[in-house]
Design a protein around this motif. Structure first.
Motif, PDB file in Angstrom:
ATOM      1  N   CYS A  79       0.820  -1.206   0.000  1.00 54.76           N
ATOM      2  CA  CYS A  79       0.000   0.000   0.000  1.00 54.76           C
ATOM      3  C   CYS A  79       0.853   1.254   0.000  1.00 54.76           C
ATOM      4  O   CYS A  79       1.973   1.280   0.502  1.00 54.76           O
ATOM      5  CB  CYS A  79      -0.952  -0.006   1.194  1.00 54.76           C
ATOM      6  SG  CYS A  79      -0.152   0.210   2.792  1.00 54.76           S
ATOM      7  N   ASP A 106      -3.443  -3.601  -6.075  1.00 53.92           N
ATOM      8  CA  ASP A 106      -4.440  -3.090  -5.141  1.00 53.92           C
ATOM      9  C   ASP A 106      -5.449  -2.262  -5.934  1.00 53.92           C
ATOM     10  O   ASP A 106      -5.084  -1.281  -6.586  1.00 53.92           O
ATOM     11  CB  ASP A 106      -3.768  -2.212  -4.080  1.00 53.92           C
ATOM     12  CG  ASP A 106      -4.692  -1.906  -2.914  1.00 53.92           C
ATOM     13  OD1 ASP A 106      -5.896  -1.716  -3.145  1.00 53.92           O
ATOM     14  OD2 ASP A 106      -4.205  -1.865  -1.767  1.00 53.92           O
ATOM     15  N   HIS A 365      -4.440  -1.340   3.534  1.00 46.70           N
ATOM     16  CA  HIS A 365      -4.176  -1.889   2.208  1.00 46.70           C
ATOM     17  C   HIS A 365      -5.197  -1.378   1.217  1.00 46.70           C
ATOM     18  O   HIS A 365      -6.042  -2.105   0.750  1.00 46.70           O
ATOM     19  CB  HIS A 365      -4.186  -3.415   2.220  1.00 46.70           C
ATOM     20  CG  HIS A 365      -2.856  -3.992   2.625  1.00 46.70           C
ATOM     21  ND1 HIS A 365      -1.727  -3.853   1.868  1.00 46.70           N
ATOM     22  CD2 HIS A 365      -2.490  -4.679   3.724  1.00 46.70           C
ATOM     23  CE1 HIS A 365      -0.698  -4.452   2.479  1.00 46.70           C
ATOM     24  NE2 HIS A 365      -1.140  -4.956   3.598  1.00 46.70           N
TER      25      HIS A 365
END
Length: 365
Positions: A79, A106, A365
């Motif tokens: 992240c 992500d 995240h």
């Protein structure tokens, strides 16, 4: 640039570690730190909201400087966002990691960008390693990110002529034992089960997921009852192991904010999959609002028709269709024989997944 055999092996280990974490608002993530020679230095996984992310958890097991020149193998792109915890990319850069190997990007617009930031800092980055396995592990979480809300399945049982009950309201049982067992298995795979207060008052359902012998599945969906009327003090649903979430559900038209607000609340509780079964009113409301991702229609080879006085109990209520051109089109994705009954699995063609808002994971995240 591709992953080495040792990095692929480490990714398999990271996926196994990720599965130890809880499924909920935040993704299940695992990490393995490899030495420049490919030996395992440390392992970690994410244990829930507010706890260290997998990469930071793994690094915490190493003395200062031990990760310099190392490779971090992570199941999800590190992240690039400060929320309850700091950005994992900064922790990896500060630790001196020379290479990062990850499985899936992500999808969160706020937390994403980790790969680009690592490359800008001179770190080698390889993405897409065992992406299919990681996507399978994160399937429900990724679905929530894609939709911006939990995945919604609407289920009903009906006669061949489209009735959910006899004219006098009796409905047990339209379908047979095999179909009912299939419903309970699907309940057990859901995070929440939604019914209308009318169904609760008429049928007194427990809203639990039960095996053929009557015992409860290990995983039980959170029961949600929609409607302004009071749940009776002796209702079976009040004895559910998770308690019950009771919310206003009387006015659930296509433009009503009630359903989205319920779904938003469920998402904030970590609910990924919602199973709607609780009468024509609730099922039709979700369909009218365009909030249905999957339809399960259990069809029994029986006929009911209308009553002599004109009483009728159709499987669905008004859908806002006044002319054939406005009909709700479905794409059939599965057909299954369950004893004498037929299960039709379908997806509404009109449903398009909205882009997920950036605040999806509250910085985790």
């Amino acid at each position: 640039m591709t992953a080495t055999d040792r990095e692929q092996g480490a990714m398999r280990r990271a996926l196994a570690l990720a599965a130890r974490g809880p499924r909920g608002v935040n993704p299940q993530v695992g990490a393995v730190i490899l030495s420049p020679a490919g030996d395992v230095l440390a392992e970690g996984w994410h244990r829930g909201a507010g706890t260290a992310h997998a990469e930071v958890d793994a690094l915490s097991h190493l003395p200062e400087g031990a990760a310099r020149g190392a490779t971090a193998v992570v199941t999800l792109e590190p992240c690039n966002h400060t929320g309850r915890t700091g950005p994992c990319v900064q922790a990896l850069i500060a630790a001196g990691a020379a290479r990062v190997v990850y499985a899936v990007d992500d999808p969160n617009s706020v937390a994403s960008g980790g790969a680009a930031r690592l490359r800008a800092a001179g770190v080698e980055v390889v993405g897409g390693v065992l992406a299919g396995d990681a996507a399978a592990l994160l399937d429900s979480w990724l679905t929530v990110q894609r939709l911006g809300r939990p995945h919604v399945t609407v289920k009903w049982a009906q006669s061949l002529d489209g009735r959910a009950a006899a004219p006098d309201g009796t409905s047990r049982w339209i379908t047979g034992a095999a179909a009912r067992a299939d419903v309970h298995r699907r309940r057990a795979a859901a995070d929440a089960i939604v019914a209308g207060i009318g169904t609760v008052l008429a049928d007194d359902p427990a809203l639990t997921a039960r095996r053929d012998d009557g015992t409860l599945y290990d995983h039980q969906p959170l029961p949600v009852v929609l409607g302004r009327r009071r749940i009776p003090a002796d209702a079976a649903v009040l004895r559910h192991p998770h308690g019950v979430l009771h919310r206003d559900g009387e006015n659930l038209g296509g433009e009503s904010p009630n359903h989205p607000s319920v779904l938003d609340e469920l998402r904030s509780l970590g609910v990924h999959r919602v199973f709607v079964e609780g009468g024509p009113t609730i099922a039709s409301a979700f369909l009218r609002a365009g909030l249905v991702d999957e339809v399960l229609a259990y069809v029994a080879p029986t006929l009911i028709g209308r009553g002599a006085d004109g009483a009728d109990r159709p499987a669905l209520g008004p859908l806002g269709v006044e002319t054939i051109a406005d009909r709700r089109r479905l794409a059939v994705t599965g057909l299954e024989r369950l004893g004498d009954d037929l299960l039709i699995v379908a997806t509404p063609r009109s449903v398009e997944a909205p882009a997920a808002p950036g605040s999806t994971t509250e910085g985790e995240h």
